[in-house]
Scaffold this motif. Structure first.
Motif, PDB file in Angstrom:
ATOM      1  N   GLY A  53       0.783  -1.222   0.000  1.00 44.02           N
ATOM      2  CA  GLY A  53       0.000   0.000   0.000  1.00 44.02           C
ATOM      3  C   GLY A  53       0.811   1.265   0.000  1.00 44.02           C
ATOM      4  N   SER A  54       2.115   1.188  -0.231  1.00 43.08           N
ATOM      5  CA  SER A  54       2.948   2.386  -0.224  1.00 43.08           C
ATOM      6  C   SER A  54       2.695   3.230  -1.463  1.00 43.08           C
ATOM      7  CB  SER A  54       4.433   2.003  -0.143  1.00 43.08           C
ATOM      8  OG  SER A  54       4.775   1.068  -1.144  1.00 43.08           O
ATOM      9  N   ALA A  55       2.814   4.542  -1.313  1.00 42.21           N
ATOM     10  CA  ALA A  55       2.568   5.472  -2.411  1.00 42.21           C
ATOM     11  C   ALA A  55       3.717   5.433  -3.407  1.00 42.21           C
ATOM     12  CB  ALA A  55       2.394   6.878  -1.856  1.00 42.21           C
ATOM     13  N   GLU A  56       3.383   5.615  -4.685  1.00 44.58           N
ATOM     14  CA  GLU A  56       4.399   5.565  -5.735  1.00 44.58           C
ATOM     15  C   GLU A  56       5.077   6.920  -5.911  1.00 44.58           C
ATOM     16  OE1 GLU A  56       4.949   4.549 -10.505  1.00 44.58           O
ATOM     17  OE2 GLU A  56       3.002   4.249  -9.530  1.00 44.58           O
ATOM     18  N   LEU A  57       6.401   6.890  -6.032  1.00 45.23           N
ATOM     19  CA  LEU A  57       7.199   8.059  -6.361  1.00 45.23           C
ATOM     20  C   LEU A  57       7.648   7.945  -7.811  1.00 45.23           C
ATOM     21  CD1 LEU A  57       9.514   8.275  -3.191  1.00 45.23           C
ATOM     22  CD2 LEU A  57       7.185   9.186  -3.497  1.00 45.23           C
ATOM     23  N   THR A  58       7.713   9.072  -8.495  1.00 45.65           N
ATOM     24  CA  THR A  58       8.069   9.075  -9.908  1.00 45.65           C
ATOM     25  C   THR A  58       9.374   9.830 -10.126  1.00 45.65           C
ATOM     26  OG1 THR A  58       5.721   9.090 -10.503  1.00 45.65           O
ATOM     27  CG2 THR A  58       7.293   9.712 -12.226  1.00 45.65           C
ATOM     28  N   PRO A  59      10.334   9.235 -10.841  1.00 46.73           N
ATOM     29  CA  PRO A  59      11.571   9.961 -11.134  1.00 46.73           C
ATOM     30  C   PRO A  59      11.289  11.289 -11.815  1.00 46.73           C
ATOM     31  CG  PRO A  59      11.830   7.648 -11.667  1.00 46.73           C
ATOM     32  CD  PRO A  59      10.376   7.843 -11.338  1.00 46.73           C
ATOM     33  N   GLY A  60      12.036  12.313 -11.404  1.00 42.91           N
ATOM     34  CA  GLY A  60      11.828  13.649 -11.922  1.00 42.91           C
ATOM     35  C   GLY A  60      10.905  14.486 -11.073  1.00 42.91           C
ATOM     36  N   SER A  61      10.460  13.941  -9.940  1.00 39.03           N
ATOM     37  CA  SER A  61       9.503  14.645  -9.083  1.00 39.03           C
ATOM     38  C   SER A  61      10.073  14.863  -7.689  1.00 39.03           C
ATOM     39  CB  SER A  61       8.194  13.856  -8.971  1.00 39.03           C
ATOM     40  OG  SER A  61       7.588  13.698 -10.243  1.00 39.03           O
ATOM     41  N   THR A  62       9.451  15.812  -6.972  1.00 36.11           N
ATOM     42  CA  THR A  62       9.818  16.126  -5.595  1.00 36.11           C
ATOM     43  C   THR A  62       8.577  15.992  -4.726  1.00 36.11           C
ATOM     44  OG1 THR A  62      11.471  17.700  -6.413  1.00 36.11           O
ATOM     45  CG2 THR A  62      10.886  17.853  -4.095  1.00 36.11           C
ATOM     46  N   TYR A  63       8.751  15.499  -3.505  1.00 35.03           N
ATOM     47  CA  TYR A  63       7.618  15.206  -2.628  1.00 35.03           C
ATOM     48  C   TYR A  63       7.861  15.793  -1.243  1.00 35.03           C
ATOM     49  CZ  TYR A  63       6.602  11.865  -6.320  1.00 35.03           C
ATOM     50  OH  TYR A  63       6.338  11.290  -7.541  1.00 35.03           O
ATOM     51  N   LYS A  64       6.759  16.126  -0.576  1.00 32.55           N
ATOM     52  CA  LYS A  64       6.803  16.623   0.786  1.00 32.55           C
ATOM     53  C   LYS A  64       6.100  15.625   1.686  1.00 32.55           C
ATOM     54  CE  LYS A  64       5.493  20.653   3.581  1.00 32.55           C
ATOM     55  NZ  LYS A  64       4.854  21.997   3.554  1.00 32.55           N
ATOM     56  N   SER A  65       6.789  15.224   2.750  1.00 32.30           N
ATOM     57  CA  SER A  65       6.225  14.235   3.657  1.00 32.30           C
ATOM     58  C   SER A  65       6.643  14.587   5.082  1.00 32.30           C
ATOM     59  CB  SER A  65       6.709  12.826   3.259  1.00 32.30           C
ATOM     60  OG  SER A  65       5.989  11.815   3.918  1.00 32.30           O
ATOM     61  N   ALA A  66       6.475  13.661   5.994  1.00 30.16           N
ATOM     62  CA  ALA A  66       6.865  13.868   7.394  1.00 30.16           C
ATOM     63  C   ALA A  66       7.139  12.522   8.018  1.00 30.16           C
ATOM     64  CB  ALA A  66       5.769  14.608   8.162  1.00 30.16           C
ATOM     65  N   ILE A  67       7.937  12.532   9.087  1.00 30.77           N
ATOM     66  CA  ILE A  67       8.263  11.280   9.762  1.00 30.77           C
ATOM     67  C   ILE A  67       8.310  11.527  11.271  1.00 30.77           C
ATOM     68  CG2 ILE A  67      10.781  11.621   9.570  1.00 30.77           C
ATOM     69  CD1 ILE A  67      10.945   8.550   9.062  1.00 30.77           C
TER      70      ILE A  67
END
Length: 455
Positions: A53-67
């Motif tokens: 169920g993990s979200a997909e990341l795409t090369p060429g993109s930037t993401y904002k998350s938290a831990i």
């Protein structure tokens, strides 16, 4: 009348902003170290606690998350068999957070069987100072690679390490995914055996002001020269330097003297790091501070070459492609306790030496990929001091402080602004009513809108 009203409303809003800027305490708020500027195009994404169920990341993109403290999060990649893929995670603790020596973040890139393709970590180290730190991992395609070569599903695993005594709030994270095409033809797989490893001579002369950014995304461009800014305790400034194939970059940072402090000193007061175009750390250095001017410099670095990636030495392997290299400079917040909260002078001496060479021929292109090359526009940006957003150093120096001042008002400033505009609106309505009541005496005279004349 509508255009007239809009124009006067604009003047009123401008005056109100000035009023907000003049409020007591706003200047102090503006002096606080700014937050990390996430990429404008960053996509918000939640990490999963399981690969399922993990979200997909795409090369060429930037993401904002938290831990969260002790968190272990999964993200998914669908990769082909032709490109190397670099994943970086920048951890952003909140200002004033407490962090320990071993606190930090780890990133690993795993195949569907849980085998590590690569992994890396970043720690706060001896400074024990909260600042953006970046860890990275890569899935490499190459003739000597035996792991993680097939196309398929891969997983990015981001873990946070925190001492029990450290602050427990969540850290923001910025994830960057960059792909590097394979080569159209073979390239050397042996790193250079020799290169000019003599300590570089830093450039001299008067410094020119270049206002640093707060992240990789708004880093201020520099070229060879002497550059200056002011840095506050707890603040991290970001700069970027274009370095082409065959060129060597060097940098040193100097912290100006302070009038206070006496015999006190702060260990790891100034920390400087160099990261390559995929945000992978190449080298970092630090220096203590006792109120006297202090300097620190990066080690001599190898010229940029594709085959550097095969070196077992980290700072050589990091110089594996051309493009924007990032300098970050951090001033330990403990400096404020010993030498006051006022910003200190920072001087950067940056040099890029050597003639640019032709880069490798990447598959599908007669030239290096855009991320791994230096264009004429990049050189112009470095000359004028533009950020990736396109603003120039002089504009930022003048406008940035003002915008920070207005922004520092936050909700409080917004409330005052609304109150001021509300008063003006009420006054305008009363004047309009009075004007209507006395229409016979003032026929043909337009009602006055906007603030009272005495304002």
């Amino acid at each position: 009348m509508r255009r007239l009203g809009r124009g006067r409303a604009t003047l009123a809003a401008g005056a109100a902003l000035c009023a907000v800027a003049a409020l007591p305490g706003q200047a102090a708020a503006a002096g606080a170290p700014g937050p990390y500027a996430y990429a404008d195009e960053a996509v918000a994404v939640d990490g999963a606690t399981s690969s399922t169920g993990s979200a997909e990341l795409t090369p060429g993109s930037t993401y904002k998350s938290a831990i969260t403290r002790g968190g272990k999060l999964y993200y998914r990649l669908e990769l082909d068999a032709t490109q190397s893929v670099y994943v970086s995670a920048t951890a952003v603790p909140g200002p004033g957070s407490k962090v320990a020596y071993g606190d930090g973040i780890e990133v690993s890139l795993q195949d569907a069987d849980g085998n590590d393709c690569d992994s890396g970590d970043a720690r706060f180290g001896t400074s024990q100072s909260p600042r953006p730190v970046t860890a990275w991992a890569v899935r490499t395609i190459g003739p000597d690679e035996n792991r993680c070569k097939p196309a398929g599903t891969y997983y990015v695993v981001v873990e946070r390490n925190s001492d029990p005594g450290s602050s427990g709030e969540s850290w923001g994270t910025e994830l960057s995914v960059v792909s590097e095409p394979g080569l159209a033809k073979g390239a050397p797989t042996t790193p250079p055996e020799s290169w000019n490893s003599a300590s570089p001579v830093p450039p001299g002369g008067e410094r020119e002001r270049r206002v640093g950014g707060t992240s990789f995304n708004d880093a201020r461009a520099l070229r060879t020269g002497v550059w200056g800014d002011r840095i506050k305790p707890g603040q991290t400034l970001f700069y970027r330097v274009p370095v082409d194939w065959g060129q060597q970059v060097s940098a040193s940072a100097e912290l100006g003297s302070s009038s206070g402090g006496g015999d006190e000193y702060v260990t790891s007061a100034l920390v400087m790091s160099l990261s390559n175009p995929v945000r992978a750390k190449v080298d970092d250095v630090d220096t203590a501070y006792d109120g006297k001017q202090k300097s620190t410099a990066l080690d001599a670095l190898a010229p940029v070459a594709y085959e550097n990636r095969y070196s077992p030495i980290d700072d050589v392997a990091g110089m594996r492609f051309a493009g924007w290299y990032y300098l970050s400079v951090h001033l330990n917040p403990r400096v404020a306790g010993q030498f006051g909260k006022d910003p200190l002078d920072l001087t950067l001496r940056v040099s890029v030496e050597g003639a640019a060479k032709a880069g490798p021929a990447y598959a599908g292109s007669a030239r290096p990929a855009d991320e791994f090359s230096v264009s004429g526009q990049d050189e112009e940006a470095a000359a004028s001091g533009r950020t990736a957003a396109g603003d120039e150093a002089g504009d930022a120096a003048g406008d940035g402080d003002g915008m920070k001042l207005v922004a520092a008002g936050g909700f409080g400033g917004g409330a005052v602004l609304l109150a001021v505009l509300g008063v003006w609106t009420l006054v305008a309505r009363r004047r309009a009513a009075a004007s209507s009541a006395g229409a016979g005496a003032s026929a043909g005279t337009p009602s006055q809108y906007g603030p009272p004349p005495a304002w």
